[in-house]
Design a protein around this motif. Sequence first.
Motif, PDB file in Angstrom:
ATOM      1  N   PHE A 102       4.962   3.522  17.554  1.00  0.00           N
ATOM      2  CA  PHE A 102       6.275   3.720  16.958  1.00  0.00           C
ATOM      3  C   PHE A 102       6.928   2.364  16.691  1.00  0.00           C
ATOM      4  CE2 PHE A 102      10.768   4.455  16.725  1.00  0.00           C
ATOM      5  CZ  PHE A 102      10.903   5.669  16.061  1.00  0.00           C
ATOM      6  N   GLY A 103       6.834   1.461  17.668  1.00  0.00           N
ATOM      7  CA  GLY A 103       7.413   0.143  17.518  1.00  0.00           C
ATOM      8  C   GLY A 103       6.780  -0.668  16.407  1.00  0.00           C
ATOM      9  N   ARG A 104       5.486  -0.447  16.184  1.00  0.00           N
ATOM     10  CA  ARG A 104       4.779  -1.189  15.142  1.00  0.00           C
ATOM     11  C   ARG A 104       5.010  -0.627  13.748  1.00  0.00           C
ATOM     12  NH1 ARG A 104      -1.437  -1.424  16.654  1.00  0.00           N
ATOM     13  NH2 ARG A 104      -1.479  -2.037  14.458  1.00  0.00           N
ATOM     14  N   ILE A 105       5.194   0.692  13.644  1.00  0.00           N
ATOM     15  CA  ILE A 105       5.120   1.342  12.342  1.00  0.00           C
ATOM     16  C   ILE A 105       6.431   1.941  11.860  1.00  0.00           C
ATOM     17  CG2 ILE A 105       4.061   3.310  11.138  1.00  0.00           C
ATOM     18  CD1 ILE A 105       1.474   2.648  12.617  1.00  0.00           C
ATOM     19  N   SER A 106       7.215   2.532  12.734  1.00  0.00           N
ATOM     20  CA  SER A 106       8.435   3.196  12.275  1.00  0.00           C
ATOM     21  C   SER A 106       9.458   2.182  11.775  1.00  0.00           C
ATOM     22  CB  SER A 106       9.046   4.018  13.410  1.00  0.00           C
ATOM     23  OG  SER A 106      10.266   4.595  12.991  1.00  0.00           O
ATOM     24  N   PRO A 107      10.114   2.461  10.650  1.00  0.00           N
ATOM     25  CA  PRO A 107      11.105   1.526  10.120  1.00  0.00           C
ATOM     26  C   PRO A 107      12.458   1.613  10.819  1.00  0.00           C
ATOM     27  CG  PRO A 107      10.967   3.431   8.690  1.00  0.00           C
ATOM     28  CD  PRO A 107       9.915   3.617   9.759  1.00  0.00           C
ATOM     29  N   GLU A 108      12.677   2.668  11.614  1.00  0.00           N
ATOM     30  CA  GLU A 108      13.960   2.878  12.272  1.00  0.00           C
ATOM     31  C   GLU A 108      13.767   3.082  13.766  1.00  0.00           C
ATOM     32  OE1 GLU A 108      16.169   6.012  10.447  1.00  0.00           O
ATOM     33  OE2 GLU A 108      15.559   5.443   8.418  1.00  0.00           O
ATOM     34  N   ALA A 109      14.635   2.450  14.560  1.00  0.00           N
ATOM     35  CA  ALA A 109      14.500   2.498  16.014  1.00  0.00           C
ATOM     36  C   ALA A 109      14.723   3.890  16.590  1.00  0.00           C
ATOM     37  CB  ALA A 109      15.468   1.517  16.659  1.00  0.00           C
ATOM     38  N   ASN A 110      15.500   4.718  15.910  1.00  0.00           N
ATOM     39  CA  ASN A 110      15.865   6.029  16.460  1.00  0.00           C
ATOM     40  C   ASN A 110      15.294   7.191  15.661  1.00  0.00           C
ATOM     41  OD1 ASN A 110      17.471   4.895  18.563  1.00  0.00           O
ATOM     42  ND2 ASN A 110      19.094   4.516  17.054  1.00  0.00           N
ATOM     43  N   ALA A 111      14.197   6.952  14.956  1.00  0.00           N
ATOM     44  CA  ALA A 111      13.640   7.995  14.082  1.00  0.00           C
ATOM     45  C   ALA A 111      12.664   8.909  14.810  1.00  0.00           C
ATOM     46  CB  ALA A 111      12.963   7.343  12.879  1.00  0.00           C
ATOM     47  N   TYR A 149      -2.923  10.343   6.992  1.00  0.00           N
ATOM     48  CA  TYR A 149      -2.613   9.421   5.899  1.00  0.00           C
ATOM     49  C   TYR A 149      -1.176   9.626   5.424  1.00  0.00           C
ATOM     50  CZ  TYR A 149      -2.812   7.082   1.377  1.00  0.00           C
ATOM     51  OH  TYR A 149      -2.549   6.255   0.315  1.00  0.00           O
ATOM     52  N   GLU A 150      -0.801  10.870   5.269  1.00  0.00           N
ATOM     53  CA  GLU A 150       0.557  11.178   4.828  1.00  0.00           C
ATOM     54  C   GLU A 150       1.584  10.655   5.829  1.00  0.00           C
ATOM     55  OE1 GLU A 150       3.158  15.197   3.922  1.00  0.00           O
ATOM     56  OE2 GLU A 150       1.025  15.194   3.441  1.00  0.00           O
ATOM     57  N   ASP A 151       1.314  10.846   7.129  1.00  0.00           N
ATOM     58  CA  ASP A 151       2.220  10.336   8.155  1.00  0.00           C
ATOM     59  C   ASP A 151       2.279   8.809   8.124  1.00  0.00           C
ATOM     60  OD1 ASP A 151       2.934  12.839   9.007  1.00  0.00           O
ATOM     61  OD2 ASP A 151       1.613  12.845  10.767  1.00  0.00           O
ATOM     62  N   LEU A 152       1.144   8.174   7.902  1.00  0.00           N
ATOM     63  CA  LEU A 152       1.120   6.714   7.843  1.00  0.00           C
ATOM     64  C   LEU A 152       1.945   6.200   6.675  1.00  0.00           C
ATOM     65  CD1 LEU A 152      -0.094   4.337   9.391  1.00  0.00           C
ATOM     66  CD2 LEU A 152      -2.122   4.503   7.927  1.00  0.00           C
ATOM     67  N   MET A 153       1.840   6.862   5.536  1.00  0.00           N
ATOM     68  CA  MET A 153       2.631   6.465   4.379  1.00  0.00           C
ATOM     69  C   MET A 153       4.129   6.690   4.613  1.00  0.00           C
ATOM     70  SD  MET A 153       0.525   5.161   2.190  1.00  0.00           S
ATOM     71  CE  MET A 153      -0.302   4.521   3.673  1.00  0.00           C
ATOM     72  N   LYS A 154       4.459   7.716   5.379  1.00  0.00           N
ATOM     73  CA  LYS A 154       5.864   7.996   5.715  1.00  0.00           C
ATOM     74  C   LYS A 154       6.342   7.158   6.897  1.00  0.00           C
ATOM     75  CE  LYS A 154       5.901  12.873   4.279  1.00  0.00           C
ATOM     76  NZ  LYS A 154       6.012  14.277   4.783  1.00  0.00           N
ATOM     77  N   ARG A 155       5.394   6.453   7.518  1.00  0.00           N
ATOM     78  CA  ARG A 155       5.665   5.671   8.731  1.00  0.00           C
ATOM     79  C   ARG A 155       6.184   6.590   9.848  1.00  0.00           C
ATOM     80  NH1 ARG A 155       8.570   0.812   5.448  1.00  0.00           N
ATOM     81  NH2 ARG A 155       9.064  -0.104   7.474  1.00  0.00           N
ATOM     82  N   ARG A 156       5.525   7.723   9.950  1.00  0.00           N
ATOM     83  CA  ARG A 156       5.864   8.742  10.946  1.00  0.00           C
ATOM     84  C   ARG A 156       4.813   8.724  12.049  1.00  0.00           C
ATOM     85  NH1 ARG A 156       4.048  14.466  11.214  1.00  0.00           N
ATOM     86  NH2 ARG A 156       5.540  15.609  12.539  1.00  0.00           N
ATOM     87  N   LEU A 204       0.821  -1.202   0.000  1.00  0.00           N
ATOM     88  CA  LEU A 204       0.000   0.000   0.000  1.00  0.00           C
ATOM     89  C   LEU A 204       0.857   1.254   0.000  1.00  0.00           C
ATOM     90  CD1 LEU A 204      -2.824  -1.144   2.359  1.00  0.00           C
ATOM     91  CD2 LEU A 204      -3.166  -0.147   0.109  1.00  0.00           C
ATOM     92  N   VAL A 205       1.987   1.220   0.702  1.00  0.00           N
ATOM     93  CA  VAL A 205       2.893   2.368   0.683  1.00  0.00           C
ATOM     94  C   VAL A 205       3.355   2.632  -0.745  1.00  0.00           C
ATOM     95  CG1 VAL A 205       5.169   3.198   1.392  1.00  0.00           C
ATOM     96  CG2 VAL A 205       3.659   2.128   3.062  1.00  0.00           C
ATOM     97  N   PHE A 206       3.689   1.579  -1.453  1.00  0.00           N
ATOM     98  CA  PHE A 206       4.145   1.730  -2.836  1.00  0.00           C
ATOM     99  C   PHE A 206       3.045   2.290  -3.723  1.00  0.00           C
ATOM    100  CE2 PHE A 206       4.525  -0.079  -7.129  1.00  0.00           C
ATOM    101  CZ  PHE A 206       5.742   0.474  -7.500  1.00  0.00           C
ATOM    102  N   LEU A 207       1.828   1.801  -3.542  1.00  0.00           N
ATOM    103  CA  LEU A 207       0.735   2.193  -4.422  1.00  0.00           C
ATOM    104  C   LEU A 207       0.169   3.566  -4.105  1.00  0.00           C
ATOM    105  CD1 LEU A 207      -1.246  -1.185  -4.586  1.00  0.00           C
ATOM    106  CD2 LEU A 207       0.144  -0.160  -6.395  1.00  0.00           C
ATOM    107  N   ARG A 208       0.231   3.969  -2.823  1.00  0.00           N
ATOM    108  CA  ARG A 208      -0.505   5.159  -2.413  1.00  0.00           C
ATOM    109  C   ARG A 208       0.364   6.279  -1.860  1.00  0.00           C
ATOM    110  NH1 ARG A 208      -5.213   1.811   0.814  1.00  0.00           N
ATOM    111  NH2 ARG A 208      -6.355   1.100  -1.016  1.00  0.00           N
ATOM    112  N   ALA A 209       1.660   6.120  -1.857  1.00  0.00           N
ATOM    113  CA  ALA A 209       2.535   7.112  -1.226  1.00  0.00           C
ATOM    114  C   ALA A 209       2.603   8.379  -2.072  1.00  0.00           C
ATOM    115  CB  ALA A 209       3.933   6.551  -1.027  1.00  0.00           C
ATOM    116  N   ARG A 210       1.649   9.234  -1.872  1.00  0.00           N
ATOM    117  CA  ARG A 210       1.640  10.524  -2.545  1.00  0.00           C
ATOM    118  C   ARG A 210       0.984  11.537  -1.615  1.00  0.00           C
ATOM    119  NH1 ARG A 210      -2.665   7.680  -4.768  1.00  0.00           N
ATOM    120  NH2 ARG A 210      -4.652   8.761  -4.820  1.00  0.00           N
ATOM    121  N   ARG A 211       1.271  12.776  -1.817  1.00  0.00           N
ATOM    122  CA  ARG A 211       0.721  13.828  -0.969  1.00  0.00           C
ATOM    123  C   ARG A 211      -0.754  14.050  -1.304  1.00  0.00           C
ATOM    124  NH1 ARG A 211       3.374  17.737   1.835  1.00  0.00           N
ATOM    125  NH2 ARG A 211       2.224  19.601   2.415  1.00  0.00           N
ATOM    126  N   LEU A 212      -1.577  14.062  -0.270  1.00  0.00           N
ATOM    127  CA  LEU A 212      -3.004  14.276  -0.485  1.00  0.00           C
ATOM    128  C   LEU A 212      -3.330  15.752  -0.403  1.00  0.00           C
ATOM    129  CD1 LEU A 212      -4.547  11.459   1.718  1.00  0.00           C
ATOM    130  CD2 LEU A 212      -4.302  11.504  -0.743  1.00  0.00           C
TER     131      LEU A 212
END
Length: 241
Positions: free
Chosen positions: A216-225, A184-191, A20-28
């Motif tokens: 943060f643990g579920r969604i962020s791709p980096e431990a220190n982001a 939505y934008e934050d979710l796509m950025k995993r923020r 879904l990130v690949f398909l929908r990652a655009r600014r709304l």
Amino acid sequence: MIFSRVLQCRPFFTHAFKKLVFLRARRLKSSSSTGFTGMKFNTDPHFQAIFTPGLKELHQIFLKHNHEIRIAGGAVRDLIIGIQPKDVDFATTATPDEMKDMFTLEEVRIINAKGEKHGTVTARIHEENFEVTTLRIDVITDGRRPTEVEFTKDWQVDAERRDLTINSMFLSLDGHLFDYHRGYEDLMKRRIAFVGDAATRIREDYLRILRYFRFFGRISPEANAHEETTLTAIRQNLDGL
């Protein structure tokens, strides 16, 4: 680092989320006043799966009585990332009294009246319970829950009281996404970010610190982001836990 053990237990993203990130990652482009994004999820199989006979009847009741109802919070987040929500909460422009009058007229059983002072009415339809909460402003909180609320018909105002941007979105029952805080934008950025001022959101309910790290643990791709302003707000309010 704060709660480092929580972060070390971070699970990997599901394949569905990555797709879904690949398909929908655009600014709304959405109206800040209406939150309308133009995105629609009515053909999504996870969205369609929640429409049990009970929910279909609930929707028709609200339509009949000219009250708006939307899916709220975590269920919206899960549907966006391709996860079937376990629980679905609803928000409405109808007040608790209006809901009780409406359900009484439609001969719908109302259960668990304890939530009414915070705007929640639970209706039982086709052996299912549906929690529907009136849009509200949390006027006074005690650091854990609201002690005084004011009902509103403004969806944006209700979104402003919610904890994280990714949990502040709504879905209409015809599948339109409403997003007032770029969730939505934050979710796509995993923020992971609090709605508005982080310190204010935390002081309303100090357990939001734990919720922040859980998501943060579920969604962020980096431990220190983490964003420094968020960590500062957390450090300044740790005594509230």
